[in-house]
Design a protein around this motif. Structure first.
Motif, mmCIF file in Angstrom:
data_model
loop_
_atom_site.group_PDB
_atom_site.id
_atom_site.type_symbol
_atom_site.label_atom_id
_atom_site.label_comp_id
_atom_site.label_asym_id
_atom_site.label_seq_id
_atom_site.Cartn_x
_atom_site.Cartn_y
_atom_site.Cartn_z
ATOM 1 N N ARG A 97 24.571 -9.337 43.190
ATOM 2 C CA ARG A 97 23.777 -9.931 44.148
ATOM 3 C C ARG A 97 23.456 -10.178 45.355
ATOM 4 O O ARG A 97 23.303 -10.757 46.081
ATOM 5 N N GLY A 137 23.653 -21.835 34.651
ATOM 6 C CA GLY A 137 22.210 -22.054 33.466
ATOM 7 C C GLY A 137 22.368 -22.651 32.805
ATOM 8 O O GLY A 137 22.316 -23.972 31.892
ATOM 9 N N ASN A 179 18.693 -22.825 35.087
ATOM 10 C CA ASN A 179 19.022 -22.225 36.449
ATOM 11 C C ASN A 179 17.272 -21.716 36.578
ATOM 12 O O ASN A 179 17.197 -21.524 38.052
#
Ligand code: EPU
Length: 268
Positions: A139, A198, A222
């Protein structure tokens, strides 16, 4: 909000914003972004004009504009037997946003298919950055303040039926495990190395936790789902609560993945 008609117009705006020290942000499809209840005191750019939405194929190579919607584009490539974007199913992004965040998941990231990226520098000139220079990570990329104009992608020609099936399977998997029909900013936290944020939030017993009209998704912990009337402040409170609980239960620090836009000098 500024919707330029051409890269030249965008360049003129970028130069002016830089001269006047006005922050500039590009909004894609809104995924991964939370805007403060106090707004954002800068220029927001949307690259939705046709000149930023061009697509051109040469064999397995595709040139694609930053303003093109990722999902329909990835689906169309898959239907043509161009493999590499199947894991993009279910991600509500533009191409520019997918590059900026190196969008992806467990089965691949956008950076994997990038050959090079054409960017507009804040100084107003354009440059072509190789995949290596873009420095894609989890990311993350190294594009900084440069604005993505377009990208050249290198896909792999394969059997269209096979690629389309892989795309639809990846989409079905996300629909089963993520609240794609609800309003959210996508996954809120990055996964700590080797773990799933999550799963940690879930194990901390936070599914369904609520603050105002924001709620930790029951389907995937999440995601924070914004119900009618939810404010950014509701979401930020939940973010703090989650980080606190996960810290005390697992001694793990969760790092926010989303980009939070707020006026200068405002913490939340
Ligand atoms: N899990 C739970 N409870 C939950 C959520 C997940 O126990 O509430 C468990 C799952 O059962 C599974 C494991 O955690 O065993 C991993 O879950 P999942 O496969 O959903 O993957 P993830 O690590 O939670 C990542 C990306 C997603 C991407 C999916 C699928 C991050 C932060 N998330 O999720 O990306 O869609 O893989 O490839 O990297 C995003 O970044 O915005 C995003 C949605």
């Amino acid at each position: 909000m500024f919707q330029p008609h051409s890269a030249e117009q965008l360049a003129a705006l970028a130069v002016r914003a830089r001269e006047q020290e006005v922050p500039l942000k590009v909004l894609g499809r809104g995924a991964n972004v939370l805007v403060s209840d106090d707004g954002f005191d800068g220029v927001v750019v949307r690259l939705d004009h046709a000149s930023f939405r061009r697509v051109e194929r040469r064999g397995s190579q595709v040139d694609v504009g930053a303003g093109v919607d990722l999902m329909p584009f990835a689906r169309a490539c898959s239907a043509l037997g161009l493999s590499g974007l199947e894991c993009m199913a279910g991600i509500p992004s533009t191409i520019g946003g997918a590059i900026r965040m190196n969008a992806g998941g467990r089965s691949g990231e956008f950076g994997n298919v990038v050959k090079n990226v054409r960017v507009l520098r804040p100084e107003g000139d354009t440059e072509t950055w190789s995949k290596e220079r873009c420095g894609f990570g989890y990311r993350h990329c190294e594009l900084g303040d440069n604005i993505v104009l377009s990208a050249q992608l290198e896909l792999v020609e394969d059997d269209p039926a096979k690629v389309r099936l892989a795309f639809e399977e990846s989409f079905a998997q996300k629909r089963d495990s993520q609240p794609l029909g609800d309003r959210s900013a996508g996954c809120i936290f990055k996964n700590p190395v080797g773990r799933s944020a999550g799963a940690l939030i879930d194990q901390a017993g936070l599914k369904g936790a609520q603050w105002g009209a924001a709620r930790v998704s029951e389907r995937h912990a999440n995601f924070i789902v914004a119900r009618r009337g939810a404010t950014a402040s509701d979401v930020l409170h939940l973010i703090d609560l989650i980080r606190e609980r996960v810290r005390s239960a697992f001694s793990t620090e969760l790092e926010v993945e989303i980009d939070i836009w707020r006026p200068m000098g405002v913490r939340r």
